[in-house]
Design a protein around this motif. Structure first.
Motif, short mmCIF file in Angstrom:
data_model
loop_
_atom_site.label_atom_id
_atom_site.label_comp_id
_atom_site.label_asym_id
_atom_site.label_seq_id
_atom_site.Cartn_x
_atom_site.Cartn_y
_atom_site.Cartn_z
N ARG A 90 67.79 -17.49 18.89
CA ARG A 90 67.68 -17.07 17.50
C ARG A 90 68.76 -16.05 17.16
N ALA A 91 68.97 -15.11 18.07
CA ALA A 91 70.00 -14.09 17.83
C ALA A 91 71.39 -14.72 17.80
N VAL A 92 71.66 -15.65 18.71
CA VAL A 92 72.98 -16.29 18.77
C VAL A 92 73.23 -17.10 17.51
N ILE A 93 72.23 -17.83 17.04
CA ILE A 93 72.39 -18.65 15.83
C ILE A 93 72.69 -17.77 14.62
N LEU A 94 71.97 -16.66 14.49
CA LEU A 94 72.23 -15.74 13.38
C LEU A 94 73.62 -15.11 13.51
N TYR A 95 73.95 -14.73 14.72
CA TYR A 95 75.25 -14.10 14.97
C TYR A 95 76.39 -15.07 14.68
#
Length: 678
Positions: free
Chosen positions: A378-383
């Motif tokens: 989730r963090a990577v996708i947002l980033y």
């Protein structure tokens, strides 16, 4: 007491069995790890855990036999190329029910044709089309999902293909325009590309030849060789691709070569150009931490979220990367347990799961995403989508769960930089070893600092300049106010002893300057972030090199009739080093003030100090020995040669001392052991 103990045991069993079964039973037969900023393997939480193995018997269609490929279609159907059974199996998205078995197809003329050792499958359900690499029949089939052959592709009758090449399809895929790409098992020129009508277009995505020393030498020889000799020499050919996948307008390829470092993973555009070609990327394990051999990527998969999954045949591991090719997770191993493989050949991703096909176990191992993996993704996708601030909280959660996860620090640094919190961004950029992000954050912090403290900075610069400009008037003013104070220059002739002491102090300053230059340089310039410190290199670069110069210069002067003494050489050489020493400290100071775009100022100071010191050394040697300029240059060259010889002998001596120490230590240990036995 017994009742209390039983209550505790029952409570623990309740927690284990009902509250956290995912944590208790999520067992992997391997260590989960990642890599830190220095390339060291560090423990890490698992992003995926093995859920179950599925065989053909479990699906009710009989055991798989050496399956070679698996593909997940947009309609939620899995297709498996069951090579040994000469069939294609279609399975539902839950991997529990069989939708259909493809063993024979109807040709356009109405005849029935059978598959022979199919090794690749690809489906485009929106066009009601399935593509099959029918290796045993040396053809590629384009057919409908109902089993009717639309087109049969065989060996192209084209000079561009070559009459000496065979046609053995291994993997197959098609793009949105209907162009067909066939990976051939015996061709290293890339994948064979066909138009939607089956016409051979050419080869696509060939790997480059590794520019090794042998290759370079052979090319140099070819420049001066005749055509006959060039024809007799062995040609250097690139490694062929072993797996590919398509993601939108890009095709990703991988290779299993153990000797090719280039093009391990490629991202090709429509023209066949590798987007990764100009980037310094590393895929797989960093030897020798978790792998003693070169990784051999046998398949590649691009998930719906853009994650790049590479399957390593050597270690049985899946390496997952983001769109910037930064490592996210490592899963899998070589073993007979759940989560391990014997001969992994293909993988696919669907939603939050990975599906790995094992041709030796004849099973599909399903890995599901862990809670930690879900937070990271989730963090990577947002980033990756540019939502840095939204990704900040997930990154904090990742750091809370796993302090070794480097990407979390980099992501948090980017988010904080975007928010304008430069100090915090610098902190996390340093923890994640990201000099580029640190540089941007430092530039922002410096701008804010200068704006707030401009008046103070201006006064700090102005006051010394004014004092220096009016130094003569200040001296007169001080003498008028304090008549008893006489400000005058005194010429003090230093004795030989004090000059030698000064020289020793200069060499000490050189020693600490080398340490500062090597360890205290500005982080934005990307200097090593290693935690180990050895004083030996700095002793060598200061005291030992200086001593070797003095001894070598005195030894050479005896052959060239030089008049200098050891003390004189020591004093003059030490004074000549002052510009070089000053530039060491100045460069370190500037590295904490300037940013990457202003590095030219540091380079000017650095090279100015070196050139100044070189000129002073030249003049010192010429004056102290009474040489001519030509003789001085010859003397310096001989001195450098003598220094190299002395340093070489010193290395040999230290090696001998080390061997003697090891021998004495082993003898002492053996004697101690024998005494204890008695």
């Amino acid at each position: 007491m017994k009742k209390a103990f039983l209550s505790i045991v029952v409570s623990m069993l309740f927690l284990v069995c009902f509250i956290s079964p995912a944590y208790v039973f999520a067992f992997n037969p391997y260590e989960t790890y990642g890599y830190d900023s220095r390339g060291n393997a560090v423990p890490s939480q698992a992003g995926y855990t093995a859920e179950k193995n599925v065989s053909g018997d479990d699906l009710g269609i009989g055991a798989f036999n050496s399956p070679a490929d698996i593909f997940y279609a947009e309609n939620g159907t899995f297709y498996i190329a069951d090579t040994g059974n000469n069939r294609i199996a279609a399975i539902d998205g839950g991997f529990s029910n069989v939708i259909g078995i493809y063993e024979n197809f109807i040709m356009p003329d109405g005849k029935t044709t059978f598959l022979s050792s199919p090794t690749g499958v690809f489906s485009a359900p929106e066009r009601n089309i399935m593509y099959i690499a029918d290796s045993g029949n040396e053809r590629a089939l384009v057919c409908t999902l109902s089993g009717e052959v639309v087109m049969e592709i065989t060996k192209p009758d084209s000079p561009a293909y070559g009459s000496d090449k065979t046609f053995i399809p291994r993997k197959i895929l098609a793009d949105k325009a209907g162009n067909i790409y066939v990976q051939l098992g015996n061709i290293t020129a890339g994948a064979a590309m066909f138009s939607p009508d089956g016409e051979f277009i050419g080869f696509y995505g060939a790997n480059r030849i590794e520019p090794t020393a042998e290759v370079v030498m052979q090319r140099l020889k070819n420049l001066f060789s005749s055509a006959e000799k060039r024809a007799q020499r062995t040609r250097n050919i690139p490694s062929g691709i072993t797996g590919f996948d398509i993601d939108g307008d890009f095709i990703f390829t991988c290779t299993d070569s153990t000797v090719q470092g280039l093009d391990t993973v490629k991202k090709l555009n429509a023209a066949g150009k590798d987007i990764f070609a100009d980037k310094e990327l590393a895929f797989g394990d960093f030897a020798p931490f978790y792998s003693t051999s070169q990784n051999k990527f046998t398949d590649i998969d691009i998930s719906d979220e853009g994650f790049i999954n590479c399957l390593d045949m050597t270690t049985g591991r899946v390496f997952q990367y983001d769109e910037n090719c930064e490592l996210i997770f490592i899963a899998g191993t070589k073993s007979s347990q759940l989560g391990g493989f014997k001969e992994p050949v293909a993988l696919e991703s669907a939603q939050e799961r990975l599906y790995i096909l094992d041709s030796a176990k004849n099973t599909v191992t399903i890995f599901r995403e862990t809670e930690f993996g879900e937070i990271v993704h989730r963090a990577v996708i947002l980033y990756s989508g540019g939502y840095y601030e939204e990704a900040l909280e997930p990154w904090y959660e990742v750091m809370h769960r796993d302090g070794n996860y480097r990407k979390a620090y980099v992501g948090a640094a980017s988010a904080l930089l975007n928010k304008g919190e430069y100090r915090e961004a610098m902190k996390y950029a340093r923890l994640g070893y990201s000099p580029d992000i640190y540089n941007k954050a430092f530039a922002g912090w410096r701008e804010v600092f200068i704006r707030k403290n401009f008046s103070h900075i201006f006064l700090i610069i102005l006051i010394p300049a004014v004092l220096y400009a009016f130094r003569k008037r200040l001296k007169k003013l001080v003498s008028k106010i304090f008549p008893a104070v006489h400000i005058r220059k005194r010429s003090v002739r230093n004795s030989r002893k004090s000059s030698l002491k000064t020289s020793f102090v200069i060499v000490i300053l050189l020693f600490f300057g080398q340490i500062a230059y090597g360890r205290l340089y500005g982080f934005q310039f990307g200097y090593p972030d290693d935690k180990t410190f050895s004083i030996v290199p700095y002793l060598v670069k200061s005291f030992i090199v200086f001593a070797a110069w003095v001894i070598g210069s005195r030894a050479v002067s005896t052959f060239l009739d030089g008049s200098g003494t050891v003390g004189g050489i020591c004093i003059s050489s030490a004074r000549a080093l002052i510009p070089y020493i000053v530039q060491l400290y100045v460069c370190v100071g500037l590295s904490h003030i300037l940013v990457q775009n202003e590095a030219i100022f540091i380079q000017v100071v650095h090279f100015s100090g070196i050139i100044w010191t070189a000129a002073l050394l030249f003049l010192a040697v010429m004056n102290i020995h009474g040489y001519t300029p030509g003789r001085t240059l010859f003397s310096i060259l001989l001195t450098i040669a003598a220094m190299l010889i002395m340093l070489f002998l010193l290395v040999l001596f230290m090696s001998l001392i080390q061997q003697v120490w090891v021998f004495v230590s082993s003898v002492f240990t053996e004697i101690t052991y024998r005494i204890r036995e008695r």
